[in-house]
Write an enzyme that holds these catalytic residues in place. Structure first.
Site, mmCIF file in Angstrom:
data_model
loop_
_atom_site.group_PDB
_atom_site.id
_atom_site.type_symbol
_atom_site.label_atom_id
_atom_site.label_comp_id
_atom_site.label_asym_id
_atom_site.label_seq_id
_atom_site.Cartn_x
_atom_site.Cartn_y
_atom_site.Cartn_z
ATOM 1 C CG ASP A 21 -1.682 1.225 1.470
ATOM 2 O OD1 ASP A 21 -1.858 1.981 0.495
ATOM 3 O OD2 ASP A 21 -2.132 1.443 2.616
ATOM 4 C CG ASP A 25 -6.046 2.936 0.446
ATOM 5 O OD1 ASP A 25 -5.088 2.130 0.560
ATOM 6 O OD2 ASP A 25 -6.663 3.094 -0.621
ATOM 7 C CG ASP A 29 -1.375 1.658 -3.697
ATOM 8 O OD1 ASP A 29 -0.173 1.422 -3.913
ATOM 9 O OD2 ASP A 29 -1.777 2.336 -2.727
ATOM 10 C CG ASP A 98 -7.059 -12.748 -13.310
ATOM 11 O OD1 ASP A 98 -7.853 -13.444 -13.964
ATOM 12 O OD2 ASP A 98 -6.593 -13.087 -12.203
ATOM 13 C CG ASP A 200 -11.661 -15.967 -13.303
ATOM 14 O OD1 ASP A 200 -10.929 -16.333 -12.378
ATOM 15 O OD2 ASP A 200 -12.893 -15.797 -13.182
ATOM 16 C CD GLU A 255 -9.479 -20.394 -12.032
ATOM 17 O OE1 GLU A 255 -9.409 -20.533 -10.810
ATOM 18 O OE2 GLU A 255 -10.352 -19.695 -12.571
ATOM 19 C CG HIS A 329 -6.650 -15.513 -5.991
ATOM 20 N ND1 HIS A 329 -6.135 -16.183 -7.077
ATOM 21 C CD2 HIS A 329 -7.926 -15.220 -6.303
ATOM 22 C CE1 HIS A 329 -7.063 -16.272 -8.018
ATOM 23 N NE2 HIS A 329 -8.160 -15.697 -7.569
ATOM 24 C CG ASP A 330 -9.369 -18.780 -6.164
ATOM 25 O OD1 ASP A 330 -9.808 -17.753 -5.628
ATOM 26 O OD2 ASP A 330 -9.388 -18.971 -7.398
#
Ligand code: GLC
Length: 569
Positions: A21, A25, A29, A98, A200, A255, A329-330
């Site tokens: 970051d 926030d 980013d 992605d 995806d 994927e 990430h899954d």
């Protein structure tokens, strides 16, 4: 372009929200990532896969897109994105974006228009069906959230399909106008100079148009027999390739789930002109029960070996290709599922890394994997979790079915995708150097010890081990193109195999257990491999004596021996 550089690449997944970051926030980013490019160079990776950064209401953290051509403001601007691309390219790092083709957000202008009237010009961009005779959904399919895959739209009186959340309506790829629009979107990014896409849920885009009831009684995605590898999938991918991919010097990684060896070959054999490689979820999901992915299944080394062998033997040789991963990430962190996140964290993180870099296929690293990051012990109550699938499971099981909360929370704690999404651990300063604000997901409490800064300076660290593996891949074609043979196929603790080409032969021995494990090489291999020299191992103690026909691995130890003078040479 018909080179196969992407077979040689190591790909690094940046889950931007959790990477770095820059503005306090609490959300990673583009400028944060920009400030860490040197880190990526130091690690040595070749390609960054950037998880979705497009404008999105964030129901599924960016996998629900409102505008495919705009950057999410909390991540930055298109100018910052372009700067990132240029800076990566200056360092010879490629960028793949992605691409979410199966669905949009329900606030995408197409869907808003589509549901405004049955006559909308965009109506057929989505999948609408009348109610069944009893007034309920058109069929009995469930979504990945374990609820009906159909939602009724009051104003136009029809149901629309969503394999994920109702706020992620599925696109109708059978409509040529939709396909043409999607190709324009792909070109929009490719014309900016990106190097390809991770696509995806790609093998879901063609659905069986009869939309039959399913006989599968599983909780999530019970319509899979009719939504995976559907009737027109290869036609769509060939068209996409002819219209878009083939016009650029790029590669694509699709994927997939529920793919057989034959499917993988169909998707990736170059002469079929579809995808460069596929990612299959099969290995990473070995510990998930098929009927309910939140429940755990006991897995054995034999199960894992079978999945891995499937791709090694049948896919690599005839010319297909695939990505290798256990983390993204899954999934919860791979060390927690396939290694040991306690006493043998470092050993098992390195042992798994050896496997992912020495099997045939392109390695994909999830940010933080190279530090041996583990599941977050502080994610306890349902309120602590962010990802939508955990909340949906809680709703269905606790609120609707009245299952005991303890039992359901125990499953969520173990399996949640949030474990893979906690902030990257840069140093031992507050919030692990990820953010000056309050991180959107809590930082793992082990960050004072497990962080980039500490591991950089430690030659025996997981980080430096990854650097070595990545470097070796560039120096030894055998890791990419070498032939593969499994050894000790019935061993209950050790996954053993060899890779070889004209120049060298490697013997890889991986102990998947928390106990010592003894091996004895078969006669014919022993004759060849005896005396092979130690190349690399997970044990920080340093070098080992040359290979012997028998030996013992420590708990979760991984070893690589190398033989240079090959018989007859
Ligand atoms: C893919 C993504 C996952 C997302 C889903 C829906 O499986 O990896 O994060 O929830 O597709 O887009």
């Amino acid at each position: 372009m018909h080179t196969t550089y992407w077979k040689e690449n190591v790909i690094y997944q940046v889950y931007l929200r959790s990477f770095k970051d820059s503005d306090g926030d609490g959300i990673g980013d583009l400028n944060g990532l920009l400030s860490k490019i040197e880190y990526l160079s130091e690690l040595g990776i070749d390609t960054v896969w950037l998880s979705p950064v497009y404008l999105s209401p964030n129901v599924d953290n960016g996998y629900d897109i409102k505008d495919y051509r705009a950057i999410q403001p909390e991540y930055g601007t298109i100018a910052e994105w372009k700067q990132l691309l240029d800076e990566l390219h200056k360092r010879s790092i490629r960028l793949i974006m992605d691409l979410v083709l199966n669905h949009t957000s329900d606030v995408h202008p197409w869907f808003i228009d589509a549901k405004s009237s049955r006559d909308s010009r965009y109506r057929d961009f989505y999948i609408w069906r009348p109610a069944s005779e009893d007034g309920g959904p058109p069929n009995n399919w469930t979504s990945y959230l374990g609820k009906s895959a159909w939602t009724f739209d009051e104003s136009t009186g029809e149901y629309y399909l969503h394999l994920y959340n109702a706020k992620q309506p599925d696109l109708n790829w059978d409509n040529p106008e939709l396909r043409a629009e999607m190709y324009k979107i792909m070109k929009f990014w490719l014309d900016k100079g990106i190097d390809g896409f991770r696509i995806d849920a790609v093998n879901s885009i063609s659905k069986d148009q009869r939309f039959p009831d399913t006989e599968e009684s599983k909780l999530q995605a019970s319509g899979e027999p009719y939504t995976k590898n559907g009737p027109r999938i290869h036609e769509f991918l060939r068209e996409m390739n002819d219209e878009v991919f083939s016009k650029y010097p790029i590669f694509t990684a699709g994927e997939t789930s529920k793919v057989t060896e034959d499917d993988v070959l169909m998707y990736t054999k170059p002469e079929r002109r579809e995808l460069s490689m596929v990612l299959s979820a099969e290995a990473s999901k070995l510990a998930d029960l098929d009927e309910d992915q939140w429940q755990s299944k006991e897995w054995t080394l034999d199960d894992l070996r079978k999945v891995m062998l499937k791709w090694q033997k049948d896919v690599g040789e005839p010319g297909g290709w695939f990505g290798l991963y256990l983390s993204n990430h899954d999934q919860p962190r791979m060390v927690a599922t396939f290694g040991d996140q306690g006493q043998y964290r470092n050993e098992s993180a390195k042992m798994l890394a050896i496997m992912l870099h020495t099997l045939k296929g392109t390695p994909f690293i999830l940010q933080g994997e190279e530090l041996g990051m583990t599941n977050h012990p502080g994610l306890q109550r349902i309120e602590d979790f962010n990802e939508q699938q955990a909340h949906a499971y809680y709703d269905v099981m606790v609120r609707e079915r009245g299952e005991p909360e303890d039992l359901i929370m125990e499953r969520i704690r173990r399996k949640s995708r949030d474990h893979a999404r906690t902030p990257m651990q840069w140093d031992d300063s507050p919030n692990a150097g990820f953010s000056d604000g309050t991180p959107w997901l809590p930082v793992h409490p082990d960050y004072p010890e497990v962080n980039v800064k500490a591991q950089r300076d430690d030659s025996g660290s997981v980080f430096n081990f990854y650097r070595t593996l990545i470097r070796l891949r560039k120096e030894h074609p055998v890791m990419v193109y070498g032939k593969f043979d499994v050894l000790l196929e019935d061993h209950e603790q050790i996954f053993a195999y060899r890779r070889y080409d004209e120049a060298e032969e490697w013997l890889i021995l991986l102990n998947f257990s928390g106990e010592h494990a003894h091996w004895e090489l078969p006669e014919k291999d022993a004759a060849r491999l005896e005396g092979a020299s130690f190349l690399l191992g997970s044990d920080p103690d340093g070098t080992k004596p040359p290979c012997h026909r028998t030996g013992t691995l420590k708990p979760y130890e991984g070893l690589v021996y190398q033989r240079l003078e090959l018989p007859g040479a």
